[in-house]
Design an enzyme around this catalytic site. Structure first.
Site, PDB file in Angstrom:
ATOM      1  N   HIS A 464       0.831  -1.207   0.000  1.00  0.00           N
ATOM      2  CA  HIS A 464       0.000   0.000   0.000  1.00  0.00           C
ATOM      3  C   HIS A 464       0.867   1.259   0.000  1.00  0.00           C
ATOM      4  O   HIS A 464       0.692   2.154  -0.845  1.00  0.00           O
ATOM      5  CB  HIS A 464      -0.912  -0.021   1.237  1.00  0.00           C
ATOM      6  CG  HIS A 464      -1.775   1.192   1.390  1.00  0.00           C
ATOM      7  ND1 HIS A 464      -3.113   1.198   1.060  1.00  0.00           N
ATOM      8  CD2 HIS A 464      -1.509   2.448   1.833  1.00  0.00           C
ATOM      9  CE1 HIS A 464      -3.622   2.393   1.299  1.00  0.00           C
ATOM     10  NE2 HIS A 464      -2.658   3.174   1.760  1.00  0.00           N
ATOM     11  N   GLU A 465       1.786   1.334   0.955  1.00  0.00           N
ATOM     12  CA  GLU A 465       2.617   2.533   1.049  1.00  0.00           C
ATOM     13  C   GLU A 465       3.531   2.679  -0.162  1.00  0.00           C
ATOM     14  O   GLU A 465       3.823   3.796  -0.600  1.00  0.00           O
ATOM     15  CB  GLU A 465       3.428   2.522   2.343  1.00  0.00           C
ATOM     16  CG  GLU A 465       2.590   2.526   3.615  1.00  0.00           C
ATOM     17  CD  GLU A 465       1.566   3.661   3.673  1.00  0.00           C
ATOM     18  OE1 GLU A 465       1.813   4.724   3.060  1.00  0.00           O
ATOM     19  OE2 GLU A 465       0.527   3.486   4.321  1.00  0.00           O
ATOM     20  N   HIS A 471       3.317   6.820  -6.879  1.00  0.00           N
ATOM     21  CA  HIS A 471       2.597   8.031  -7.288  1.00  0.00           C
ATOM     22  C   HIS A 471       3.537   9.238  -7.225  1.00  0.00           C
ATOM     23  O   HIS A 471       3.473  10.137  -8.078  1.00  0.00           O
ATOM     24  CB  HIS A 471       1.404   8.218  -6.352  1.00  0.00           C
ATOM     25  CG  HIS A 471       0.310   9.068  -6.910  1.00  0.00           C
ATOM     26  ND1 HIS A 471      -0.829   9.379  -6.209  1.00  0.00           N
ATOM     27  CD2 HIS A 471       0.160   9.693  -8.103  1.00  0.00           C
ATOM     28  CE1 HIS A 471      -1.624  10.131  -6.927  1.00  0.00           C
ATOM     29  NE2 HIS A 471      -1.046  10.341  -8.098  1.00  0.00           N
TER      30      HIS A 471
END
Length: 673
Positions: A464-465, A471
């Site tokens: 997730h991180e 991004h």
């Protein structure tokens, strides 16, 4: 001597010279950086030249470089490795920074130039991104109170300053409650625990100098303890300490702080002409209105609560079979859920965990990024802010892209949770900058000489991180204000939650889930069980999350509650909250909402993004597989590289061709009828 925070950083990739920076450097560096930034802003505001995009908006984008460097280092380190000196500095810096940015926002000459450009925007020949940055700058000033006059303008400054102080106090109180509590265990208390939990308790005791094993409030230790400990009395004691963070009375009690924050947020919204804070906050998000958020949350609540109630009935029978009178309690849920998982799926966390080595999961996250986006990761030997940190240079086709820092282990100086941040964000104008990105987690640190093992939830957190990091690293925009994760709050979780899906791709687990002792790949039978059990206990997970999101939304809708704890109880009662499930984040430790404005009236964002991430991964599956190159190119082109340079809904439409419904989310969570 030159302050190392303000000197030119002639270091590899322009990294901060961490080894040269001391706590005494921050305050003088901040004072100089604030003064330099204000001088730059006043020069822009006081210019005799006709306002242009270059001499006003682009000049503002380039102003404050020294301030960005100082704050980038200070806030990243104070969140990940705090101490008394840094906490005192945070308390001192909060009102100073609020006053500084309030003064900029209240600069009438500057706002006049921005407003002049906004009025002439169609005549300026701006590019799409320039027009977007002008729009966001003008909107930000208006929403910050730039159009207010007289007493209202002064009151807005006071409100924002007080909110900054309160957010810092909330965070520091929570950190103190978390770091001060531990529960000593005897060797007898470890009976029934898998080896990895006992080892983690011993390692935590070593780190604290406790002279024996302990349970701390680190999620990566307390959750497995609640899952596996047969000692119901110890589970209750640990669970109560966990949920009482920020609610223990005395100087670290956050209940009064939460009430004051909610009151001030309402006042801030009303000063700007909004009926309440939720209306103000959601105006700029994809959801748009509180009613749309409620509609989504309630569409998920009913099937989730139904699933949780059915699970609770089965576990109550298990409790009774163990000879325990009375109802199923919150400190029982994880313990009996783990027993059910073993019974239903023949899946034992203790059997699974040796296959989820931290280093191999990092390798897996990198390998997926390589196959999807052509990124390569090479270890760097550079000084960092803590010995536990490690760094990699990120390249593509031999060209430097970013520096990625991983800070994975829990420690008492680190706030709880997991997050992604940047020491430096990507930009091309007015100066080109490559990103320096950090992932911070709180995984249990192993004893010396033993490998770090993750739970499946930990491994998902790592992916997730890293999705957030991608991004940031793949950002390819002109201006820093719209780079990377500078997007609508209910869009920012799309890349991170989408990346979690690659952990569950069978070929990824088959290659990287290797046993810590034997080095053998996870057996196919165990892999099948892991994937089959992926939606196990999803009723519980969804209920604890949605309850928190609904409480957050109702806190900020209408008049601020005088007693947030009473309001919390009322919201949970109206939902029919199951007795044996607690909120994921109760009010006194709800840092997402009260440590700052980021997720206030916006905790729903994870679920809003999940509607999109379920649909986005489906795009890969429809195209032929998780690593379909054309879909990966579209994901980078239309989402990961664009930051906030285009409205979030438009970006998703460019990627997928349509907006999704809630059905894919319900299917993904195993909650579809």
């Amino acid at each position: 001597m030159t302050n190392p925070l303000l000197a030119e950083w002639n270091t590899p990739f322009g990294l901060a010279p961490f080894a040269e920076i001391s706590d005494t450097d921050y305050e003088p560096a901040l004072e100089q950086a604030l003064a330099a930034h204000m001088a730059e802003i006043e020069a822009i505001a006081g210019s005799d030249e006709v306002p242009t995009f270059a001499n006003t908006i682009e000049a503002m984008e380039g102003a404050g470089e020294a301030l960005d460097k100082v704050l980038g280092v200070f806030f990243n380190i104070s969140g990940a490795d705090s101490n008394d000196a840094r906490q005192a500095l945070q308390r001192a810096f909060s009102p100073k920074l609020s006053a500084h940015f309030s003064a900029i926002n209240a600069n009438k000459a500057l706002f006049g130039r921005i407003s002049d450009l906004w009025a002439r925007r169609d005549e300026l020949g701006l590019s799409e991104e320039e027009a977007r940055v002008l729009y966001l700058t003008h909107r930000g000033f208006v929403r910050g109170g730039a159009a207010l006059e007289g007493d209202e303008a002064e009151r807005m400054k006071e409100v924002k300053s007080r909110l900054a102080v309160l957010g810092t106090s909330f965070t520091q109180n929570l950190l103190k409650d978390e770091s001060d509590w531990s529960m000593p265990l005897s060797e007898a208390d470890l009976e029934g625990l898998p080896g990895f939990v006992a080892d983690a308790a011993r390692a935590a005791g070593e780190a604290l100098g406790a002279g024996g094993p302990v349970v701390t409030l680190s999620r990566s230790l307390i959750v497995p303890f609640l899952q596996f400990s047969p000692r119901r009395d110890l589970r209750e004691k640990a669970w109560r300490a966990w949920v009482m963070r920020g609610e223990n009375g005395g100087e670290t009690d956050n209940r009064g702080i939460a009430a004051e924050i909610l009151k001030l947020r309402e006042e801030r919204a009303r000063l700007l002409g909004y009926p309440d804070f939720a209306a103000y906050k959601l105006e700029t998000e994809m959801a748009g209105t509180p009613d749309r958020v409620r509609e989504l949350l309630m569409a998920v609540w009913e099937p989730a609560k139904g699933a949780a109630d059915r699970d609770a009935a089965e576990m109550a029978q298990m409790l009774k079979a163990d000879g325990i009178a009375g109802p199923l309690e919150p400190w029982d849920w994880r313990y009996y859920a783990e027993k059910r998982r073993r019974a239903l799926h023949d899946l034992d966390e203790a059997e699974l965990k040796p296959y989820l080595q931290l280093d191999r999961m990092i390798d897996a996250s990198f390998a997926c990024a390589n196959r999807l986006f052509g990124l390569d990761f090479a270890p760097l030997d550079v000084p960092l802010y803590h010995p536990d940190c490690r760094a990699w240079e990120v390249t593509r086709d031999g060209k430097h892209v970013a520096v990625f820092i991983g800070d994975y282990f829990a420690r008492s100086s680190k706030r709880s949770g997991a997050w992604c941040s940047a020491f430096r964000s990507q930009a091309k104008r007015p100066v080109e900058k490559t990103p320096v990105v950090v992932n911070v987690c709180n995984f249990a640190k192993p004893s010396a000489g033993k490998p770090a093992l993750l739970s499946y939830d930990d491994a998902r957190t790592l992916f997730h991180e890293f999705g957030h990091a991608l991004h940031q690293m793949l950002s390819d925009v002109e201006f820093g204000s719209v780079s990377g994760t500078s997007v609508a709050r209910d869009f920012v979780e799309l890349p991170s939650q989408l990346y979690e899906h690659w952990l569950e791709v069978p070929e990824v687990l088959a290659e990287f889930a290797t046993h810590a002792e034997t080095g053998e790949a996870m057996p196919q039978a165990l892999l099948d069980k892991v994937l089959k059990a992926a939606t196990f206990d999803m009723g519980f997970q969804t209920v604890e999350y949605v309850a928190s999101a609904m409480v957050d939304l109702e806190f900020h809708s209408g008049a601020a509650p005088a007693d947030p704890m009473q309001k919390q109880a009322e919201v949970l009662e109206s939902l029919g909250m199951p007795r044996a499930i607690g909120m994921r984040h109760a009010t006194p430790h709800f840092a997402h909402v009260f440590a700052g404005d980021g997720y206030s009236a916006g905790y729903y964002s994870y679920m809003w993004s999940e509607v999109m991430d379920a649909d986005a991964f489906q795009a890969f599956e429809e195209a032929g597989g998780a690593f379909d190159p054309e879909t990966a190119r579209k994901l980078e082109r239309f989402i990961l590289s664009r930051g906030g340079s285009v409205e979030a809904e438009e970006l998703y439409m460019q990627f997928r061709g349509r907006m999704p419904g809630v059905e894919a989310l319900l299917r993904g969570r195993g909650l579809a009828a």
